[in-house]
Design a protein around this motif. Structure first.
Motif, PDB file in Angstrom:
ATOM      1  N   ASP A  24       0.808  -1.216   0.000  1.00  0.00           N
ATOM      2  CA  ASP A  24       0.000   0.000   0.000  1.00  0.00           C
ATOM      3  C   ASP A  24       0.846   1.272   0.000  1.00  0.00           C
ATOM      4  N   GLY A  25       2.181   1.114  -0.008  1.00  0.00           N
ATOM      5  CA  GLY A  25       3.076   2.255  -0.135  1.00  0.00           C
ATOM      6  C   GLY A  25       3.505   2.919   1.163  1.00  0.00           C
ATOM      7  N   TYR A  26       3.264   2.257   2.295  1.00  0.00           N
ATOM      8  CA  TYR A  26       3.664   2.843   3.580  1.00  0.00           C
ATOM      9  C   TYR A  26       5.160   2.708   3.797  1.00  0.00           C
ATOM     10  N   SER A  27       5.743   3.714   4.433  1.00  0.00           N
ATOM     11  CA  SER A  27       7.170   3.689   4.763  1.00  0.00           C
ATOM     12  C   SER A  27       7.382   2.887   6.045  1.00  0.00           C
ATOM     13  N   GLY A  28       8.643   2.597   6.348  1.00  0.00           N
ATOM     14  CA  GLY A  28       8.975   1.890   7.579  1.00  0.00           C
ATOM     15  C   GLY A  28       8.482   2.631   8.811  1.00  0.00           C
ATOM     16  N   GLN A  29       8.641   3.946   8.821  1.00  0.00           N
ATOM     17  CA  GLN A  29       8.186   4.744   9.966  1.00  0.00           C
ATOM     18  C   GLN A  29       6.674   4.694  10.118  1.00  0.00           C
ATOM     19  N   GLU A  30       5.968   4.760   9.008  1.00  0.00           N
ATOM     20  CA  GLU A  30       4.505   4.675   9.061  1.00  0.00           C
ATOM     21  C   GLU A  30       4.062   3.303   9.564  1.00  0.00           C
ATOM     22  N   MET A  31       4.779   2.268   9.150  1.00  0.00           N
ATOM     23  CA  MET A  31       4.464   0.915   9.618  1.00  0.00           C
ATOM     24  C   MET A  31       4.617   0.814  11.131  1.00  0.00           C
ATOM     25  N   GLN A  32       5.651   1.451  11.664  1.00  0.00           N
ATOM     26  CA  GLN A  32       5.878   1.448  13.117  1.00  0.00           C
ATOM     27  C   GLN A  32       4.664   2.005  13.846  1.00  0.00           C
ATOM     28  N   VAL A  33       4.144   3.107  13.361  1.00  0.00           N
ATOM     29  CA  VAL A  33       3.001   3.751  13.999  1.00  0.00           C
ATOM     30  C   VAL A  33       1.744   2.886  13.853  1.00  0.00           C
ATOM     31  N   ILE A  34       1.489   2.428  12.645  1.00  0.00           N
ATOM     32  CA  ILE A  34       0.280   1.653  12.372  1.00  0.00           C
ATOM     33  C   ILE A  34       0.264   0.357  13.175  1.00  0.00           C
ATOM     34  N   LEU A  35       1.415  -0.325  13.221  1.00  0.00           N
ATOM     35  CA  LEU A  35       1.486  -1.635  13.881  1.00  0.00           C
ATOM     36  C   LEU A  35       1.919  -1.544  15.344  1.00  0.00           C
ATOM     37  N   SER A  36       2.231  -0.339  15.802  1.00  0.00           N
ATOM     38  CA  SER A  36       2.708  -0.131  17.187  1.00  0.00           C
ATOM     39  C   SER A  36       3.896  -1.035  17.510  1.00  0.00           C
ATOM     40  N   LYS A  37       4.896  -0.978  16.633  1.00  0.00           N
ATOM     41  CA  LYS A  37       6.098  -1.797  16.807  1.00  0.00           C
ATOM     42  C   LYS A  37       7.334  -0.903  16.772  1.00  0.00           C
ATOM     43  N   GLU A  38       8.398  -1.417  17.360  1.00  0.00           N
ATOM     44  CA  GLU A  38       9.676  -0.708  17.382  1.00  0.00           C
ATOM     45  C   GLU A  38      10.309  -0.697  15.992  1.00  0.00           C
ATOM     46  N   GLU A  39      11.146   0.302  15.767  1.00  0.00           N
ATOM     47  CA  GLU A  39      11.858   0.423  14.493  1.00  0.00           C
ATOM     48  C   GLU A  39      12.658  -0.841  14.178  1.00  0.00           C
TER      49      GLU A  39
END
Length: 79
Positions: A24-39
């Motif tokens: 869907d084009g999300y960046s790594g940082q956006e994934m962190q927020v969406i999934l509530s996971k650490e970098e």
């Protein structure tokens, strides 16, 4: 649809979530927020996806998935 399922089944559930966000084009940082996971967790999952697909980047992994309809089902599963 079957090819897509076979393709995604080589990933863990967490890797599937990361990969779907990448599609869907999300960046790594956006994934962190969406999934509530650490970098570091997101980075590790992205690296696992890249390794499992035998590609050099997430962009290449996404492209590989997008071209599934042109690939033989035998190419989908890496030994």
């Amino acid at each position: 649809m079957l090819k897509e399922k076979v393709f995604l089944n080589q990933f863990t559930v967490a890797e599937q979530q990361v990969f779907e966000l990448a599609l869907d084009g999300y960046s790594g940082q956006e994934m962190q927020v969406i999934l509530s996971k650490e970098e570091t967790t997101i980075k590790a999952q992205r690296q696992n996806i890249i390794r499992k697909l035998g590609v050099s980047s997430m962009k290449e992994a996404v492209e590989k998935f997008q071209h599934l309809k042109y690939e033989s089902p035998r190419k989908l599963i890496q030994p």
